[in-house]
Design an enzyme around this catalytic site. Structure first.
Site, short mmCIF file in Angstrom:
data_model
loop_
_atom_site.label_atom_id
_atom_site.label_comp_id
_atom_site.label_asym_id
_atom_site.label_seq_id
_atom_site.Cartn_x
_atom_site.Cartn_y
_atom_site.Cartn_z
N ARG A 48 -24.99 83.67 20.43
CA ARG A 48 -26.02 82.69 20.07
C ARG A 48 -26.22 82.74 18.56
NH1 ARG A 48 -32.23 83.28 20.12
NH2 ARG A 48 -32.84 81.15 19.62
N GLU A 78 -38.54 79.46 19.45
CA GLU A 78 -39.90 79.98 19.37
C GLU A 78 -40.93 79.06 18.72
OE1 GLU A 78 -39.76 83.90 17.62
OE2 GLU A 78 -38.97 84.76 19.46
N ASN A 123 -37.27 84.57 24.77
CA ASN A 123 -37.17 85.67 23.82
C ASN A 123 -38.23 86.67 24.21
OD1 ASN A 123 -35.19 84.32 22.47
ND2 ASN A 123 -36.36 84.02 20.57
N TYR A 146 -39.64 90.76 23.95
CA TYR A 146 -39.57 92.04 23.24
C TYR A 146 -40.53 93.09 23.76
CZ TYR A 146 -36.59 89.92 19.65
OH TYR A 146 -35.55 89.32 19.00
N GLU A 176 -33.11 86.38 23.47
CA GLU A 176 -33.30 87.49 22.52
C GLU A 176 -34.02 88.62 23.21
OE1 GLU A 176 -35.32 86.76 18.77
OE2 GLU A 176 -34.24 84.87 18.52
#
Ligand code: GBH
Length: 507
Positions: A96, A187, A329, A331, A399
């Protein structure tokens, strides 16, 4: 009796190694991710014009922690063959990356005037990937708005959706014959809240009262226009998919109380529901509880109407359903309280509107980034929640990753621990029935970490930014990831023999 004993033994045996036995599907896309401004460099060559990160880092260098910028970064504009070699070393299925708008359209208001050198660069990058069977996944916008459009208001200008559609068409036209996975925006929360509603990303506008909400509206309209441009005029021949990537960290309630559960719901709506609901929910439009709070607080303060804009019915319908997949994404996580752990926010602002407290248990391990802690099961919690909220949605994790400090060296066991835990959590979500098609590790290599400059490192490969060549060296986690991609299994005990890289046959 004997039979029951055998069954008992089999169950016991399975429980002894429950994790090693679990496999990722063969067609699961394993990859890594990067973004144009963070790696490319070549900021002023071959016709490229300034974007908002060029402009901000050059005119206000002090806003970046180490006063650095992405002028050269990892110099991928010249090192792209080495990048693809690293992909082959890792044995990944997909990569990506993002396109730089101002490299492709030096004058974004004149989309008929395409910069051939920019097109050539991305053609070379993509063709090099395809030569080795690596599937390109391309993001159209990863935060680097042409400065000229920012001068005209950027995402707050009602013309923004048209500008974005024009650009998207140029991208599909030039690359859609080979790129089958497009992501419109990376995002929206970081674009709108951090860039417009506060000041932690370019263009650091800090328009706390309406910045986030207005940006969200025009971003979503731009997304939908770009999506339908693809669906109507390109998809019939190119046969690809077009989605959007939304940062979807997990926000759970601190306690089981009704107040905390509502606070967590408001927080989720403020962080990602604001962008995901209009596209993926059954009703469409902005999330209800959040809209109600913003409307009430606006009127209480004396505004004539809500600071959150409305969609017309036509706009709402256009946006609703405008994605082939949901890019996640992910985290970290936080626990949300209705009463405790509150801090001070400008009034009015998105965070003052929701007025909730955030808690992260001290036992959650720290990364080099203050927002990023190791939160148990957070991938599973976020993905199963999204799956239940938006049934029948196809997900990619676009991500996921872990940061350390520049002097951490090549032995990054904390990163390997994080990736193993996150990928186990992905397997848990797959087993729970969530349709996850792939996983992109952030990041292939160290890069310009926005406001943190080069002070926080996310790479599977270390980049020596002091060297002319921007030398890339695999960290230990690169070998751990490579083994997972190869075997489709997470072996908690795998140790590379040494840190010498190789390319497997067939790659
Ligand atoms: C991603 O954002 C980005 O897509 C990627 O470009 C980036 O390099 C990567 O993560 C690692 O950061 O605490 O107010 O100072 C992740 C989203 C980034 C959102 C950091 C919150 C903290 C801002 N998060 N941000 S603040």
């Amino acid at each position: 009796m004997k039979l029951i004993l055998y069954i008992g033994l089999i169950i016991a045996a399975c429980h002894a190694h429950p994790r090693q036995e679990r496999r990722f599907p063969d067609d699961f896309l394993f990859g890594t991710a990067t973004a144009a401004y963070q790696i490319e460099g070549g900021y002023n060559v071959d016709g490229k014009t300034d974007n908002i990160w060029d402009h901000m880092t050059h005119t206000k260098p002090h806003v970046i922690k180490d006063m650095s910028n992405g002028d050269i970064a990892a110099n991928s504009y010249y090192n792209y063959k080495r990048d693809v070699e690293m992909m082959r070393e890792l044995g990944i299925d997909a990569y990506r990356f993002s396109f730089s708008w101002s490299r492709i359209l030096p004058n974004p208001l004149a989309p008929y005037n395409v910069n051939q050198a920019g097109i050539d660069f991305y053609n070379n990058y993509i063709n090099e990937m395809l030569k080795y069977n690596i599937t390109p996944m391309a993001t159209l916008y990863h935060w680097d708005l042409p400065q000229k459009l920012q001068d005209l208001g950027g995402f707050l200008n009602p013309l923004f959706p048209e500008w974005f559609e024009d650009y998207a068409r140029v991208v599909y036209e030039n690359f859609g014959d080979r790129v089958k996975l497009f992501i419109t925006f990376n995002e929206p929360r970081e674009i709108c809240f951090e860039g417009y509603g506060s000041s932690t990303k370019a263009p650091i506008l800090n328009v706390t009262d309406v910045g986030t909400y207005l940006c969200a509206k025009y971003l979503l309209l731009g997304h939908a226009k770009a999506y339908y441009a693809y669906v109507n005029d390109f998809k019939p021949t190119q046969q690809g998919q077009c989605g959007i990537t939304i940062s979807s960290n997990w926000f759970g309630p601190l306690t089981d109380s009704e107040e905390d559960q509502f606070a967590a719901e408001l927080k989720r709506q403020a962080e990602w529901g604001l962008y995901a609901d209009p596209i993926f929910s059954e009703e469409g439009g902005f999330p209800k509880e959040l809209s109600d709070v913003v409307a009430r607080k606006s009127l209480d303060m004396g505004y004539k109407e809500s600071r959150m804009p409305e969609f017309t019915d036509e706009e709402r319908q256009l946006i609703q359903g405008s994605a082939d997949f949901f890019g996640v994404n992910h985290y970290t996580a936080s626990l949300i309280s209705a009463t405790e752990y509150k801090t001070f926010y400008p009034v009015p602002s998105l965070y003052a509107d929701i007025d909730v407290g955030i808690y992260r248990p001290p036992e959650w391990l720290d990364s080099a980034s203050d927002w990023l802690k190791f939160a148990p099961n957070s991938v599973y919690n976020a993905l199963t929640f999204l799956h239940n909220k938006y049934p029948n949605t196809e997900f990619y994790i676009t991500e996921n990753g872990w940061s350390n400090y520049p002097d951490a060296g090549l032995i990054d066991d904390d990163r390997s621990t994080y990736y193993r835990a996150a990928l186990n959590s992905v397997l848990d979500a797959l087993e729970a029935g969530v349709n996850i098609k792939g996983y992109m590790a952030w990041s292939l290599m160290d890069n310009f970490e926005w406001m943190e400059g080069y002070v926080e490192r996310f790479g599977l490969y270390e980049v020596d930014f002091t060297s002319e060549a921007k030398t890339r060296t695999p960290r230990k986690s690169a070998f751990v990831y490579k083994e997972i991609v190869r075997s489709r299994v997470i072996d908690p005990d795998y140790e590379p023999e040494n840190l010498t890289m190789w390319i497997d046959e067939g790659h």
